[in-house]
Design a protein around this motif. Structure first.
Motif, PDB file in Angstrom:
ATOM      1  N   ASP A  95       0.792  -1.299   0.065  1.00 10.42           N
ATOM      2  CA  ASP A  95      -0.133  -0.105   0.024  1.00 10.42           C
ATOM      3  C   ASP A  95       1.010   1.207   0.146  1.00 10.42           C
ATOM      4  N   ASP A  96       1.937   1.285   0.683  1.00 10.54           N
ATOM      5  CA  ASP A  96       2.998   2.366   0.815  1.00 10.54           C
ATOM      6  C   ASP A  96       3.585   2.634  -0.526  1.00 10.54           C
ATOM      7  N   ARG A  97       3.846   1.496  -1.178  1.00  9.84           N
ATOM      8  CA  ARG A  97       4.545   1.408  -2.655  1.00  9.84           C
ATOM      9  C   ARG A  97       3.545   2.141  -3.785  1.00  9.84           C
ATOM     10  N   ALA A  98       2.163   1.671  -3.605  1.00 18.19           N
ATOM     11  CA  ALA A  98       1.254   2.176  -4.491  1.00 18.19           C
ATOM     12  C   ALA A  98       1.019   3.605  -4.105  1.00 18.19           C
ATOM     13  N   ASP A  99       1.015   4.041  -2.849  1.00 15.30           N
ATOM     14  CA  ASP A  99       0.866   5.607  -2.470  1.00 15.30           C
ATOM     15  C   ASP A  99       2.036   6.446  -3.183  1.00 15.30           C
ATOM     16  N   ILE A 100       3.240   5.919  -2.886  1.00 18.88           N
ATOM     17  CA  ILE A 100       4.281   6.537  -3.395  1.00 18.88           C
ATOM     18  C   ILE A 100       4.349   6.640  -4.889  1.00 18.88           C
ATOM     19  N   LEU A 101       4.038   5.438  -5.549  1.00 21.88           N
ATOM     20  CA  LEU A 101       4.051   5.527  -7.034  1.00 21.88           C
ATOM     21  C   LEU A 101       3.104   6.695  -7.762  1.00 21.88           C
ATOM     22  N   GLU A 122       2.154  -6.404 -10.348  1.00 25.61           N
ATOM     23  CA  GLU A 122       0.769  -6.711 -10.645  1.00 25.61           C
ATOM     24  C   GLU A 122       0.102  -6.279  -9.380  1.00 25.61           C
ATOM     25  N   THR A 123       0.612  -6.348  -7.971  1.00 30.83           N
ATOM     26  CA  THR A 123      -0.293  -6.084  -6.806  1.00 30.83           C
ATOM     27  C   THR A 123      -0.113  -4.346  -6.869  1.00 30.83           C
ATOM     28  N   THR A 124       0.871  -3.761  -7.139  1.00 32.11           N
ATOM     29  CA  THR A 124       0.977  -2.300  -7.187  1.00 32.11           C
ATOM     30  C   THR A 124       0.118  -1.703  -8.027  1.00 32.11           C
ATOM     31  N   ARG A 125      -0.061  -2.335  -9.282  1.00 30.34           N
ATOM     32  CA  ARG A 125      -1.033  -1.658 -10.248  1.00 30.34           C
ATOM     33  C   ARG A 125      -2.370  -1.928  -9.750  1.00 30.34           C
ATOM     34  N   SER A 126      -2.652  -2.914  -8.974  1.00 29.37           N
ATOM     35  CA  SER A 126      -4.003  -3.370  -8.705  1.00 29.37           C
ATOM     36  C   SER A 126      -4.510  -2.220  -7.640  1.00 29.37           C
ATOM     37  N   MET A 128      -3.089   0.944  -7.118  1.00 33.42           N
ATOM     38  CA  MET A 128      -3.153   2.189  -7.914  1.00 33.42           C
ATOM     39  C   MET A 128      -4.493   2.527  -8.527  1.00 33.42           C
ATOM     40  N   ARG A 129      -5.281   1.257  -8.861  1.00 28.69           N
ATOM     41  CA  ARG A 129      -6.655   1.615  -9.280  1.00 28.69           C
ATOM     42  C   ARG A 129      -7.571   2.475  -8.519  1.00 28.69           C
ATOM     43  N   TYR A 130      -6.921   2.537  -7.094  1.00 29.85           N
ATOM     44  CA  TYR A 130      -8.043   3.124  -6.217  1.00 29.85           C
ATOM     45  C   TYR A 130      -7.306   4.528  -5.501  1.00 29.85           C
ATOM     46  N   GLU A 131      -8.036   5.515  -5.530  1.00 25.66           N
ATOM     47  CA  GLU A 131      -7.664   6.874  -5.013  1.00 25.66           C
ATOM     48  C   GLU A 131      -7.111   6.607  -3.627  1.00 25.66           C
ATOM     49  N   GLU A 132      -6.006   7.404  -3.330  1.00 26.04           N
ATOM     50  CA  GLU A 132      -5.220   7.429  -2.033  1.00 26.04           C
ATOM     51  C   GLU A 132      -6.089   7.552  -0.750  1.00 26.04           C
ATOM     52  N   THR A 134      -9.232   6.354  -0.457  1.00 20.96           N
ATOM     53  CA  THR A 134     -10.347   5.469  -0.245  1.00 20.96           C
ATOM     54  C   THR A 134      -9.777   4.196   0.664  1.00 20.96           C
ATOM     55  N   ALA A 135     -10.617   3.326   0.842  1.00 21.18           N
ATOM     56  CA  ALA A 135     -10.343   2.010   1.487  1.00 21.18           C
ATOM     57  C   ALA A 135      -9.260   1.186   0.919  1.00 21.18           C
ATOM     58  N   GLY A 136      -9.556   1.064  -0.740  1.00 23.21           N
ATOM     59  CA  GLY A 136      -8.587   0.392  -1.269  1.00 23.21           C
ATOM     60  C   GLY A 136      -7.335   1.177  -1.489  1.00 23.21           C
ATOM     61  N   GLY A 137      -7.280   2.465  -1.559  1.00 27.45           N
ATOM     62  CA  GLY A 137      -5.983   3.092  -1.607  1.00 27.45           C
ATOM     63  C   GLY A 137      -5.125   2.799  -0.008  1.00 27.45           C
ATOM     64  N   ARG A 138      -5.701   2.657   0.959  1.00 26.58           N
ATOM     65  CA  ARG A 138      -5.314   2.441   2.336  1.00 26.58           C
ATOM     66  C   ARG A 138      -5.024   1.050   2.730  1.00 26.58           C
ATOM     67  N   MET A 139      -5.652  -0.029   2.030  1.00 25.16           N
ATOM     68  CA  MET A 139      -5.317  -1.370   2.632  1.00 25.16           C
ATOM     69  C   MET A 139      -4.034  -1.893   1.986  1.00 25.16           C
ATOM     70  N   THR A 140      -3.587  -3.181   2.783  1.00 25.89           N
ATOM     71  CA  THR A 140      -2.824  -3.811   2.373  1.00 25.89           C
ATOM     72  C   THR A 140      -3.043  -5.193   1.793  1.00 25.89           C
ATOM     73  N   THR A 141      -2.503  -5.787   0.795  1.00 32.10           N
ATOM     74  CA  THR A 141      -3.059  -6.865   0.346  1.00 32.10           C
ATOM     75  C   THR A 141      -2.673  -8.111   0.940  1.00 32.10           C
ATOM     76  N   HIS A 142      -1.703  -8.208   1.918  1.00 35.77           N
ATOM     77  CA  HIS A 142      -1.308  -9.342   2.553  1.00 35.77           C
ATOM     78  C   HIS A 142      -2.032  -9.738   3.823  1.00 35.77           C
TER      79      HIS A 142
END
Length: 273
Positions: A95-101, A122-126, A128-132, A134-142
């Motif tokens: 989630d941090d990587r997606a926010d940073i990118l 793939e995880t990062t692109r997924s 990044m579909r969500y705004e920072e 939002t819940a999706g922008g905040r979540m961790t996939t782990h």
């Protein structure tokens, strides 16, 4: 690393940077929390930042990078060689990587994504579909997850294999073959059940979940209202995407508080005009 950073610890880092003293710098940064190091980095000059990034370990800097303001992200990453950039980006939580990118230019974003392993990309692109915000922008996939139809032994084997990348085992989620959230199970239930017991016989209902597109403030409110440990995040098809943790909620509350403070200050200035 000590539990609490002291003013003297921070001053030691600042003194080492000012003196361009590599040995004392490397020793001093080990005593300081990454959030405090980010504050130091933000306040020093461009020349001093060059010294800082030349001597800090990439894995250490990944923690600092996640705490920096948006305006410093790309310029800071560009101080490193591509191999070091890869180490920094790989060390970040998804989630941090997606926010940073999301905070860098499109050209830089493509370069950084290309440095990642296919599964991380793939995880990062997924994410990044969500705004920072939002819940999706905040979540961790782990999130710890097992599938319906598994035996207890099979579930434990999966969890053992994923233990290093899983955020927490406080809640283990149960999904079907399509990844749809079907329930949860406690680790102790697995530990004290016979190996041939089916997960289906132990699964409990998940009372609350949140859509990935929901505003982060609503996620924080749910977390607080129901005293939650983890909040599962799903898509419109009920597929489990990840979880929001207590740390994520603290960050959301801090941001919302800062936003309210700025709004209040702006309103006061307007009234004074």
């Amino acid at each position: 690393m000590p539990e609490e950073t002291t003013t003297m610890d921070i001053e030691a880092v600042e003194a080492a940077i000012e003196a361009q003293d590599k040995e004392n710098f490397l020793e001093a940064v080990e005593e300081v929390h990454h959030a405090d190091l980010a504050s130091v980095y933000e306040d020093i000059s461009d020349t001093e930042r060059e010294f800082f990034t030349q001597h800090i370990e990439p894995n250490k800097f990944s923690q600092i990078l996640a705490e920096l303001p948006d305006t410093l992200i790309e310029s800071s990453l560009e101080r490193f060689q591509s191999t070091e950039q890869k180490a920094i980006l790989t060390s970040l939580l998804d989630d941090d990587r997606a926010d940073i990118l999301q905070d860098v230019s499109s050209e830089a974003r493509n370069r950084y994504l290309a440095l990642l392993r296919p599964e991380d990309m793939e995880t990062t692109r997924s994410l990044m579909r969500y705004e920072e915000d939002t819940a999706g922008g905040r979540m961790t996939t782990h999130a710890a997850r097992v599938k319906l139809g598994m035996t207890v032994k099979q579930a434990l084997d999966v969890l053992r294999e994923d233990k290093d990348s899983t955020e927490t085992l406080a809640r283990i989620y149960v999904v079907d073959e399509e990844g749809r959230l079907k329930g949860k199970i406690r680790l102790r239930e697995l530990a004290f059940s016979s190996w041939d017991t089916l997960i289906d016989d132990l699964v409990e209902e998940v009372e609350l979940s949140i859509l990935a597109t929901t505003d982060q403030e609503e996620a924080a409110q749910m977390f607080s209202r129901y005293d939650m440990t983890l909040l599962p995040v799903i898509d419109e098809y009920d597929r489990l995407l990840g979880v929001i943790t207590h740390d994520d909620i603290l960050e959301i509350l801090e941001e919302e508080s800062t936003c309210l403070l700025y709004t209040s200050d702006a309103a006061d200035e307007h009234r004074d005009v």
